[in-house]
Design an enzyme around this catalytic site. Structure first.
Site, short mmCIF file in Angstrom:
data_model
loop_
_atom_site.label_atom_id
_atom_site.label_comp_id
_atom_site.label_asym_id
_atom_site.label_seq_id
_atom_site.Cartn_x
_atom_site.Cartn_y
_atom_site.Cartn_z
N ASP A 7 7.94 -7.02 20.39
CA ASP A 7 9.26 -6.81 19.79
C ASP A 7 10.19 -6.32 20.92
O ASP A 7 10.01 -5.20 21.41
CB ASP A 7 9.13 -5.75 18.67
CG ASP A 7 10.46 -5.37 18.05
OD1 ASP A 7 11.51 -5.85 18.51
OD2 ASP A 7 10.44 -4.57 17.10
N GLY A 48 21.03 1.82 17.09
CA GLY A 48 22.35 1.92 17.73
C GLY A 48 22.12 2.18 19.21
O GLY A 48 21.23 2.96 19.58
N ALA A 108 15.72 -3.23 21.76
CA ALA A 108 15.94 -1.97 22.48
C ALA A 108 15.26 -1.88 23.85
O ALA A 108 15.29 -0.82 24.48
CB ALA A 108 15.57 -0.75 21.64
N ALA A 109 14.68 -2.98 24.33
CA ALA A 109 14.09 -2.94 25.69
C ALA A 109 15.17 -2.59 26.70
O ALA A 109 14.96 -1.77 27.60
CB ALA A 109 13.46 -4.29 26.03
N GLY A 110 16.34 -3.21 26.53
CA GLY A 110 17.44 -2.96 27.47
C GLY A 110 17.93 -1.52 27.39
O GLY A 110 18.29 -0.92 28.41
N ASP A 111 17.97 -0.96 26.20
CA ASP A 111 18.41 0.44 26.05
C ASP A 111 17.40 1.38 26.68
O ASP A 111 17.78 2.36 27.35
CB ASP A 111 18.57 0.79 24.56
CG ASP A 111 19.73 0.04 23.93
OD1 ASP A 111 20.69 -0.29 24.64
OD2 ASP A 111 19.66 -0.23 22.71
N GLY A 117 11.88 -9.38 34.88
CA GLY A 117 12.12 -8.10 35.54
C GLY A 117 13.60 -7.79 35.67
O GLY A 117 14.38 -8.07 34.77
N GLU A 168 29.41 -0.28 21.62
CA GLU A 168 29.36 -0.35 20.15
C GLU A 168 30.30 0.67 19.50
O GLU A 168 30.19 0.93 18.31
CB GLU A 168 27.93 -0.15 19.64
CG GLU A 168 27.05 -1.35 19.91
CD GLU A 168 25.66 -1.21 19.31
OE1 GLU A 168 25.05 -2.25 19.01
OE2 GLU A 168 25.16 -0.07 19.15
N ASN A 198 19.62 4.89 20.90
CA ASN A 198 18.42 4.39 21.58
C ASN A 198 18.34 4.95 23.00
O ASN A 198 17.27 5.38 23.46
CB ASN A 198 18.44 2.86 21.68
CG ASN A 198 18.40 2.18 20.32
OD1 ASN A 198 18.07 2.81 19.33
ND2 ASN A 198 18.74 0.89 20.28
N ASN A 211 22.34 -7.76 30.61
CA ASN A 211 21.14 -8.60 30.53
C ASN A 211 21.58 -10.02 30.90
O ASN A 211 22.75 -10.26 31.25
CB ASN A 211 20.46 -8.50 29.16
CG ASN A 211 21.30 -9.08 28.03
OD1 ASN A 211 22.30 -9.77 28.27
ND2 ASN A 211 20.91 -8.82 26.80
P1 ADP Z 1 17.94 -6.63 26.67
O1 ADP Z 1 16.96 -5.89 25.80
O2 ADP Z 1 19.20 -5.86 26.92
O3 ADP Z 1 18.18 -8.05 26.25
P2 ADP Z 1 15.96 -7.48 28.62
O4 ADP Z 1 15.38 -8.37 27.58
O5 ADP Z 1 16.30 -8.07 29.93
O6 ADP Z 1 17.28 -6.70 28.11
O7 ADP Z 1 14.92 -6.29 28.82
C1 ADP Z 1 15.20 -5.15 29.62
C2 ADP Z 1 14.09 -4.91 30.60
O8 ADP Z 1 12.86 -4.67 29.88
C3 ADP Z 1 13.81 -6.09 31.54
O9 ADP Z 1 14.61 -6.00 32.70
C4 ADP Z 1 12.32 -5.87 31.85
O10 ADP Z 1 12.17 -4.95 32.90
C5 ADP Z 1 11.77 -5.29 30.55
N1 ADP Z 1 11.23 -6.38 29.72
C6 ADP Z 1 11.86 -7.09 28.75
N2 ADP Z 1 11.06 -8.04 28.22
C7 ADP Z 1 9.86 -7.92 28.86
C8 ADP Z 1 8.60 -8.60 28.77
N3 ADP Z 1 8.40 -9.61 27.92
N4 ADP Z 1 7.61 -8.19 29.61
C9 ADP Z 1 7.77 -7.17 30.47
N5 ADP Z 1 8.94 -6.50 30.61
C10 ADP Z 1 9.97 -6.86 29.82
#
Ligand code: ADP
Length: 307
Positions: free
Chosen positions: A247, A38, A250-253, A226, A139, A42, A185
């Site tokens: 994977d 969630g 949750a990168a964005g979170d 980036g 959400e 996160n 994003n």
């Molecule tokens: P979301 O998860 O919301 O879709 P992103 O995919 O843009 O958002 O990821 C959020 C941030 O995480 C990016 O701005 C970047 O800084 C980092 N990031 C995501 N994917 C990668 C990757 N493959 N390599 C390096 N950094 C990444």
């Protein structure tokens, strides 16, 4: 000085399958994992792992999953006193399948998250008035999010809105008009502006459209490219850190958690976006949602180039 998070909490159930089932078909999963998820949860766990204890406001049901989730939040060092317990309804869940190609299929059951009301936020208004940064995502019901922003604005808080999942244009305009920082994003940016941010000129044009809707600061998360930032006439693209992504859930979170911690710590916008990029990059190197969040030492190591 404090950071508050208002948003969803789920228990994620993730199964690894060779191929997704077709309608009416049953497939066997190789492996199954459960963990906290969630977007609200996160972001709160990301903030906590980076060393700042956030005020976390989220709605969880009084059921088995809810109790497990509360134990998990406590084990992360989060204060669970501000959670709202739903009398009825179920704790939010996400049913996730991941296939051998790394694609995922997700069914979210909003449950208790979707029962958050204005009255719930009314009870928490003192916490919202006191915070310095408020992290929000979409959400939970929009009326609750809108209410949280209004209470926070009565204090001194900067509002960091993660427009995910994107709502219709009227809703987005109303929320952007009362937010300080918006962090879409690429696909959310496209949905809100009609411009796909693929490089500096397109990101700058999209950011301008978003500024016109209200926020003084726009940060566009561009995955492995980036993140782009724009504020008070200053723009820049912070390149992604080089990592082996396995994977991206949750990168964005984690990015947003890192951003709030860095701004709260007094970093400049550019440095805060770099810190957020490092947090997001490390999240892609681990499986899971909240479980993928890195700790402060790992983020500083990546930024300083240590191995
Ligand atoms: P979301 O998860 O919301 O879709 P992103 O995919 O843009 O958002 O990821 C959020 C941030 O995480 C990016 O701005 C970047 O800084 C980092 N990031 C995501 N994917 C990668 C990757 N493959 N390599 C390096 N950094 C990444």
């Amino acid at each position: 000085m404090s950071i508050a998070v208002v948003g969803s909490s789920n228990v994620d159930f993730a199964a690894r399958v060779a191929k997704f089932p077709q309608p009416g078909q049953t497939v066997s999963a190789r492996e199954y994992k459960t963990g906290p998820g969630g977007k609200g949860c996160n972001q709160a766990i990301a903030v906590a792992r980076l060393g700042v204890s956030p005020t976390f406001i989220s709605k969880i049901a009084d059921d088995l999953l809810g109790r497990q989730l509360i134990d998990t939040l406590r084990s992360e060092g989060l204060n669970t006193n501000h959670l709202i317990i739903a009398e009825e309804s179920q704790t939010g869940t996400a049913l996730i399948s991941i296939d051998d190609a790394g694609e995922n299929m997700i069914t979210v059951v909003g449950g208790a998250n979707m029962t958050m009301t204005r009255a719930d936020l009314h009870e928490k208004q003192h916490l919202l008035r006191e915070c310095d940064y408020l992290l929000l995502q979409l959400e939970c019901p929009v009326v609750a999010i809108d209410c949280a922003i209004k209470y926070a604005r009565e204090g001194k808080a900067k509002i960091i809105l993660d427009p995910a999942p994107v709502q219709d244009h009227v809703v987005m305009r109303d929320l952007l008009a009362i937010s300080d920082i918006v962090t879409p994003n690429s696909s959310e940016c496209l949905a809100m502006t009609g411009i796909e941010p693929v490089d500096m000129p397109t990101a700058r044009a999209a950011a301008q459209k978003l500024h016109d809707m209200g926020p003084e600061t726009v940060i566009i998360k561009m995955g492995r490219h980036g993140a782009f930032y724009s504020s008070a006439g200053q723009t820049g693209l912070v390149p992604a850190f080089e990592v082996t992504a396995i994977d991206t859930v949750a990168a964005g979170d984690c990015f947003n958690g890192g951003l709030a911690v860095a701004l709260h710590g007094g970093q400049s916008l550019e440095d805060a976006v770099r810190f957020a990029c490092a947090t997001g990059a490390l999240a892609t190197t681990r499986n899971g949602a909240a479980d993928a969040a890195p700790n402060l030492e790992q983020v500083l190591e990546l930024i300083e180039g240590r191995t």
